[in-house]
Design an enzyme around this catalytic site. Structure first.
Site, short mmCIF file in Angstrom:
data_model
loop_
_atom_site.label_atom_id
_atom_site.label_comp_id
_atom_site.label_asym_id
_atom_site.label_seq_id
_atom_site.Cartn_x
_atom_site.Cartn_y
_atom_site.Cartn_z
N GLY A 207 -53.62 42.22 -42.48
CA GLY A 207 -53.17 41.01 -41.56
C GLY A 207 -54.06 39.85 -41.86
O GLY A 207 -53.97 38.80 -41.21
N ASP B 168 -56.01 49.51 -43.04
CA ASP B 168 -54.67 49.73 -43.89
C ASP B 168 -54.48 50.92 -44.63
O ASP B 168 -53.61 51.57 -44.63
CB ASP B 168 -54.51 48.50 -44.77
CG ASP B 168 -54.34 47.20 -43.98
OD1 ASP B 168 -53.44 47.19 -43.29
OD2 ASP B 168 -55.20 46.26 -44.24
N LYS C 181 -59.05 47.16 -45.53
CA LYS C 181 -58.12 46.22 -44.62
C LYS C 181 -58.04 44.86 -45.06
O LYS C 181 -58.33 44.53 -46.17
CB LYS C 181 -59.43 46.18 -43.58
CG LYS C 181 -59.77 47.62 -42.90
CD LYS C 181 -61.07 47.02 -41.80
CE LYS C 181 -61.04 46.27 -41.12
NZ LYS C 181 -59.76 45.87 -40.13
N LYS D 6 -52.31 56.08 -42.14
CA LYS D 6 -53.23 55.33 -42.72
C LYS D 6 -54.30 56.26 -43.46
O LYS D 6 -54.98 55.66 -44.21
CB LYS D 6 -54.02 54.43 -41.66
CG LYS D 6 -53.16 53.52 -40.87
CD LYS D 6 -52.57 52.31 -41.77
CE LYS D 6 -51.74 51.53 -40.86
NZ LYS D 6 -52.41 50.62 -39.96
N THR E 214 -52.46 47.56 -34.18
CA THR E 214 -53.07 48.73 -33.47
C THR E 214 -54.11 48.28 -32.87
O THR E 214 -54.14 48.54 -31.30
CB THR E 214 -53.65 49.61 -34.58
OG1 THR E 214 -52.73 50.01 -35.82
CG2 THR E 214 -54.06 51.03 -34.09
N GLY F 50 -54.51 42.86 -36.00
CA GLY F 50 -53.24 43.71 -36.35
C GLY F 50 -52.53 44.47 -35.12
O GLY F 50 -53.07 44.28 -34.20
N GLU G 65 -63.31 40.20 -39.63
CA GLU G 65 -63.57 41.68 -39.57
C GLU G 65 -64.78 42.40 -40.16
O GLU G 65 -65.45 43.08 -39.46
CB GLU G 65 -62.46 42.30 -39.88
CG GLU G 65 -61.00 42.03 -38.96
CD GLU G 65 -59.73 42.69 -39.50
OE1 GLU G 65 -58.81 42.57 -38.91
OE2 GLU G 65 -59.63 42.98 -40.77
C1 5RP Z 1 -56.04 42.73 -40.70
C2 5RP Z 1 -56.40 44.39 -40.82
C3 5RP Z 1 -55.72 45.22 -39.70
O1 5RP Z 1 -56.67 45.85 -39.15
C4 5RP Z 1 -54.97 46.07 -40.50
O2 5RP Z 1 -54.14 45.37 -41.46
C5 5RP Z 1 -54.26 47.31 -39.85
O3 5RP Z 1 -53.19 46.54 -39.23
P1 5RP Z 1 -52.13 47.46 -38.40
O4 5RP Z 1 -53.06 47.99 -37.15
O5 5RP Z 1 -51.11 46.32 -37.69
O6 5RP Z 1 -51.46 48.42 -39.27
O7 5RP Z 1 -57.23 44.71 -41.27
O8 5RP Z 1 -56.81 41.95 -41.44
#
Ligand code: 5RP
Length: 240
Positions: free
Chosen positions: A110, A97, A107, A134, A42, A40, A116
């Site tokens: 992505g 998320d 989560k 978040k 971050t 993702g 994960e």
């Molecule tokens: C991907 C995830 C990510 O960590 C989550 O979607 C956060 O993404 P971002 O940092 O772009 O907000 O779980 O599967």
């Protein structure tokens, strides 16, 4: 209060907050460690920061939670391990998320939730990094990701609809989105006031479901970028 409902006018600061959180988490990477690299936007900041530190002489191995993260890490010169090569995973750093006060997270926005969760469950320490958008009072605003094998998807979709929720097959480029493991994702909108942890357990038990985006209290700590700097908070309830 730090935890609040999603939304707000902080979008212009979001990227900076993510970056600050990523930097704070990178301080926990020590010489010789094996680090689970999240996915993702971050996590991309984290991987870039980790790559920079690697270049400055901090040696560690990475194990990536997605092809995207693997490519980025490799391009920065971080040596990567495959699961069969990895011994102990000392630390995993990943985004979320949504996360509530009890350190329960959703989560998978992505699509990397399966790897994960595997990495988070094997890691000795887990740090979740995020901007302050978040942090939520209640989980459930973010569509809840459910990874299913393709054959099981229509059945799982009907059973989730029977629960009173609204499942939508995730699409990408006009086709069904496929995860790195070749599965589908259903993004589920629950009715208001649904207990997400209970619903997640019910869904997890449906044959065909590979994994859900519910990550209950798996982190050791969080690093959240906020308008008043980075807040690092320890999770007193950590359960793996
Ligand atoms: C991907 C995830 C990510 O960590 C989550 O979607 C956060 O993404 P971002 O940092 O772009 O907000 O779980 O599967």
């Amino acid at each position: 209060t730090l935890f609040r409902s999603r939304g707000g006018k902080m979008d212009h600061k979001k990227e900076q907050q993510k970056q600050q959180a990523a930097r704070a988490a990178a301080d926990y990477i020590k010489e010789g460690m094996t680090i689970g690299l999240g996915s993702g936007t971050t996590s991309r900041y984290l991987i870039r920061e980790a790559g920079k530190r690697y270049g400055q002489g901090l040696h560690f191995y990475g194990i990536a939670t997605s092809r995207d993260s693997e490519q980025l890490a490799a391009s920065l010169g971080i040596p990567l391990l495959e699961p069969e090569q990895a011994g102990k995973i000392h630390l995993a750093i990943d985004g979320v998320d949504e996360i509530d006060r009890e350190f329960r997270a959703v989560k998978g926005g992505g699509g990397a939730l399966l790897r994960e969760k595997i990495i988070a469950s094997w890691a000795e320490e887990v740090i979740w990094i995020m901007d302050e958008s978040k942090l939520v009072e209640r989980l459930g605003a973010f569509p809840f990701p459910v990874e299913t094998v393709p054959f099981g998807m229509p059945f799982v979709k009907r059973r989730i609809a029977d629960m009173g929720a609204v499942p939508a097959l995730r699409m990408g480029d006009g086709k069904s989105y496929l995860t790195d493991s070749g599965n589908f994702i259903l993004d589920v909108q629950f009715a208001e006031n649904t207990d997400i942890s209970q619903a997640a357990e019910q869904i997890r038990n449906m044959p065909g479901v590979v994994e859900t985006g519910y990550f209950g209290q798996m982190c050791s700590r969080i690093a959240a970028g906020t308008s008043s700097g980075v807040k690092v908070m320890e999770n007193p309830h950590r359960a793996v």
